[in-house]
Design an enzyme around this catalytic site. Structure first.
Site, PDB file in Angstrom:
ATOM      1  N   HIS A   1     -19.288  56.658   8.337  1.00  6.84           N
ATOM      2  CA  HIS A   1     -19.485  55.637   9.363  1.00  6.84           C
ATOM      3  C   HIS A   1     -19.692  56.306  10.712  1.00  6.84           C
ATOM      4  O   HIS A   1     -19.469  57.510  10.875  1.00  6.84           O
ATOM      5  CB  HIS A   1     -18.305  54.665   9.413  1.00  6.84           C
TER       6      HIS A   1
ATOM      7  N   ASP B   1     -15.377  60.817  15.450  1.00  6.34           N
ATOM      8  CA  ASP B   1     -14.663  61.842  14.689  1.00  6.34           C
ATOM      9  C   ASP B   1     -15.254  62.049  13.304  1.00  6.34           C
ATOM     10  O   ASP B   1     -14.821  62.939  12.569  1.00  6.34           O
ATOM     11  CB  ASP B   1     -13.168  61.505  14.592  1.00  6.34           C
TER      12      ASP B   1
ATOM     13  N   HIS C   1     -13.716  48.493   7.592  1.00  2.28           N
ATOM     14  CA  HIS C   1     -13.345  49.144   8.837  1.00  2.28           C
ATOM     15  C   HIS C   1     -13.973  48.377   9.996  1.00  2.28           C
ATOM     16  O   HIS C   1     -14.667  47.376   9.788  1.00  2.28           O
ATOM     17  CB  HIS C   1     -13.800  50.608   8.803  1.00  2.28           C
TER      18      HIS C   1
ATOM     19  N   HIS D   1      -6.096  61.865   7.496  1.00  4.36           N
ATOM     20  CA  HIS D   1      -6.451  61.040   8.655  1.00  4.36           C
ATOM     21  C   HIS D   1      -5.189  60.466   9.311  1.00  4.36           C
ATOM     22  O   HIS D   1      -5.133  59.290   9.685  1.00  4.36           O
ATOM     23  CB  HIS D   1      -7.407  59.922   8.236  1.00  4.36           C
TER      24      HIS D   1
END
Length: 266
Positions: A20, A24, A100, A228
């Protein structure tokens, strides 16, 4: 720097899969593309991701890499459905729709089925010519000059079962991915928060370590890697303890760690 540190050859990278368009997860791409050009790469580089990826990076490529000695090929991925996005003779890659704040997908990497192993004694007994060996390895029977059919199971033993790895990046807890990753050998699932902060996890479209473990359990995964982690937590062992309480075979993703997926028979 991480590629050099872990002794991964730059020439081995031919396909890059972007989950995506958060910084980051994609800001380092431009630097890598430029570095590969400086190193003299000539082979095409294929990049997979949301359709906006090309719109964002193409102007940068036009400005910074107009004389680059190799070609970038963008492949738009529909992040809302699971579909085959790449295949060659070694591996298949399917997208995994995730939940997300922006369009996001993970990726399921599955080895192609391997050839059967020949039983030498049987091959010699039936005096099978070289021209028939490739077909027999693929599962074909052998027909003698007299028309007798020798079934494949008398000539071969099964090769290793195809191995699989699922990468599920930023996502809130969603059981919709379970059928896609069912029985996966190795699952990476984000675990940004601990269970006490699951309301915050849902609000920010992330998961807790416990929720990652629940997905692994529902999917009957063989091994789980979590990562993460939010910087609000200083003790990463808390993530491992929380996940292990639900799914025993859990490990933490740390820089430079290697995880093996053993071969098993079909």
């Amino acid at each position: 720097m991480q590629l050099r540190k872990n002794r991964i050859r730059f020439t081995r990278i031919n396909h890059i899969f972007i989950s995506h368009l958060h910084g980051d997860h994609c800001f380092g791409l431009m630097g890598l593309v430029s570095t590969l050009g400086l190193l003299g790469r000539t082979a095409d580089l294929h990049i997979y991701g949301h359709e906006d990826l090309e719109r964002i990076f193409q102007p940068q490529l036009n400005y910074f890499c107009r004389d680059m000695p190799y070609r970038i090929v963008f492949h738009a991925v529909n992040t809302s459905v699971s579909e085959l996005v790449y295949e060659d003779h070694k591996v298949k890659v399917h997208s995994i729709p995730l939940k997300h704040r922006v369009p996001t997908c993970g990726y399921l990497f599955t080895e192609q089925p391997s050839d059967n192993h020949l039983i030498k004694e049987q091959m010699d007994f039936y005096q099978i010519p070289i021209k028939d060996i490739a077909g027999i390895k693929k599962g074909g029977d052998f027909i003698t000059d007299d028309g007798v059919v020798v079934p494949n199971h008398l000539l071969t033993t099964p090769g290793p079962a195809p191995r699989s790895y699922a990468f599920c990046s930023d996502t809130k807890y969603t059981e919709s991915i379970v059928p896609i990753i069912q029985d996966v050998d190795l699952l990476y699932h984000e675990a940004t928060f601990l269970a006490g902060d699951e309301k915050l996890a849902a609000k920010t479209f992330h998961s807790s370590a416990r929720q990652a473990a629940e997905i692994a359990k529902l999917a009957n995964a063989k091994q789980l890697i979590i990562g993460h982690f939010s910087t609000r937590y200083k003790d990463l062992s808390l993530f491992e303890d929380e996940a292990v309480s639900v799914f025993a075979n859990t490990a933490i993703a740390k820089e430079g760690c290697e995880f093996s997926v053993p071969l098993s028979t079909r």
